[in-house]
Design an enzyme around this catalytic site. Sequence first.
Site, mmCIF file in Angstrom:
data_model
loop_
_atom_site.group_PDB
_atom_site.id
_atom_site.type_symbol
_atom_site.label_atom_id
_atom_site.label_comp_id
_atom_site.label_asym_id
_atom_site.label_seq_id
_atom_site.Cartn_x
_atom_site.Cartn_y
_atom_site.Cartn_z
ATOM 1 N N THR A 16 47.030 30.880 34.150
ATOM 2 C CA THR A 16 45.968 30.201 34.901
ATOM 3 C C THR A 16 44.940 31.241 35.328
ATOM 4 O O THR A 16 45.276 32.196 36.029
ATOM 5 C CB THR A 16 46.526 29.509 36.155
ATOM 6 O OG1 THR A 16 47.208 30.474 36.966
ATOM 7 C CG2 THR A 16 47.502 28.413 35.775
ATOM 8 N N SER A 68 43.047 38.015 47.022
ATOM 9 C CA SER A 68 43.207 36.741 46.335
ATOM 10 C C SER A 68 42.423 36.739 45.033
ATOM 11 O O SER A 68 41.593 37.628 44.774
ATOM 12 C CB SER A 68 42.712 35.593 47.221
ATOM 13 O OG SER A 68 41.296 35.577 47.260
ATOM 14 N N LYS A 69 42.676 35.725 44.212
ATOM 15 C CA LYS A 69 41.972 35.623 42.938
ATOM 16 C C LYS A 69 40.470 35.482 43.134
ATOM 17 O O LYS A 69 39.688 35.781 42.234
ATOM 18 C CB LYS A 69 42.503 34.435 42.137
ATOM 19 C CG LYS A 69 43.834 34.712 41.443
ATOM 20 C CD LYS A 69 44.161 33.606 40.462
ATOM 21 C CE LYS A 69 45.408 33.960 39.649
ATOM 22 N NZ LYS A 69 45.699 32.951 38.609
ATOM 23 N N ARG A 70 40.058 35.024 44.304
ATOM 24 C CA ARG A 70 38.629 34.829 44.566
ATOM 25 C C ARG A 70 37.911 36.137 44.881
ATOM 26 O O ARG A 70 36.685 36.195 44.826
ATOM 27 C CB ARG A 70 38.436 33.830 45.708
ATOM 28 C CG ARG A 70 38.861 32.404 45.372
ATOM 29 C CD ARG A 70 38.569 31.453 46.512
ATOM 30 N NE ARG A 70 39.377 31.773 47.689
ATOM 31 C CZ ARG A 70 40.619 31.345 47.880
ATOM 32 N NH1 ARG A 70 41.206 30.601 46.967
ATOM 33 N NH2 ARG A 70 41.280 31.654 48.976
#
Length: 501
Positions: A16, A269-271
Amino acid sequence: MTEPKDVRVRFCPSPTGNPHVGLIRTALFNWAFARHHGGTLVFRIEDTDAARDSEESYEQLLDAMRWLGIDWDEGPAPFDEASGGSGGPHGPYRQSQRTEIYADVAARLQEAGFAYPCYCTADELEVRREAARKEGRPSGYDGKCRELTPEQIAAFEAEGRTHIVRFRMPDEPITFTDLVRGELTFAPENVTDYGIVRANGAPLYTLVNPVDDALMEITHVLRGEDLLSSTPRQIALYRALAQLGVGNGSTPAFGHLPYVMGEGNKKLSKRDPQASLNLYRERGFLPQGLLNYLSLLGWSIAEDRDIFTLDEMIAAFDITDVNANPARFDLKKCEAINATHLRELPAAEFVSACEPWLRAPYAPWPPESFDRAAFEELAPLAQTRLTVLSDITANVDFLFLDEPVEDEASWAKAMKPGAENVLRSARTKLAEAVWKAEALKEAVLAAGEEHGLKLGKAQAPVRVAVTGHTVGLPLFESLELLGRERTLARVDAALTKLGAV
């Protein structure tokens, strides 16, 4: 730590989005642990969530591992496409291709009483959880469907209710020794029965991960701290699987790696832009430089040493040396470590590593303007100054462009009143000089002395006129490569712009 035998670890990401540097740190520690002990790294893909998983992300994961050089011994595809096969008797290694296995195990768990159907609706669960919270009780699943009679099940079915399958947790505490955090105990009221199969029959992560570990005979599970709360659930399931004869009957040892923290002391985080592995590839980090830094997020080879090779890491790596405290991601330190690895590359490897940034879409010059021989002469000067490989383009563009890319701030800084006089003197002396770096330096030095300036001040307008920037590669070696005609033409152009011609 007692030397483990026949080590088998796994790296099992979900496909993902883009790979996250925290995920890569997990892969690195598993790989180093396996290589240190002469063991096996299983690369397994957790792709049972069809709504979130994608083939693009799957391919990115494989490509990332290959780029980094984190080779696996068993997995969904061979590490080296030319090698034929990835080996291993435990595949396939994509969970989407193993659904029949999970369905069989789920049925056996129910038959043996380790799991049961739960007909509670989401609304009913939320009402009971809210009541528990108000009364100060644990708000996990309350076991309402634990002991359903056949008549109750028939009644629910008659209503048209669907059910999930829940695993029945033991009523006593679960204690285990974490390889990073020591002995941990979880009380039963804090680890309640949990779902292992969705209402549509699809298996959940909570089932498939332990089943795969058991069948693939995983000996050690090294994973992120965020998964620690699920470990007692998995341990209970491993024990149930052992009683059913699934796998070799052993429970893996666990080691939970510390959080990677970003800005504001928050979990990366991925953000967060700096979390994406793609950022580092695009900027031109070396795999060995990036991995060297990521290894420092929770581990060190020695108190006074930050730079080392991956072979040295493998030789020294011990999971019990990993620090349980959160590790802060420091981009500046990551860049500094990468710069050190760049400087240590053999010259030919450095030239080869730069090549992607010397052509489209990165290079602003036409392909026919690139002179490889000239670049190879300039490369040793650049190698000591780069932080990342993508820096090479701006450092050498003056050599392959008809005109330099002029930086307005650099022009304003160097071309202050009086600069035209220095440039005019430098132009005269450069035109008469032998075209070698040392002679060119003497020419500019002499031009500066005529105006009461030291070399640093005198060369600034020359550098900006010729390269477009106040900072760059050693000036006089650069002029030697650029050549007399092109150098003087650029000085003339600068004088014209200053209105001095």
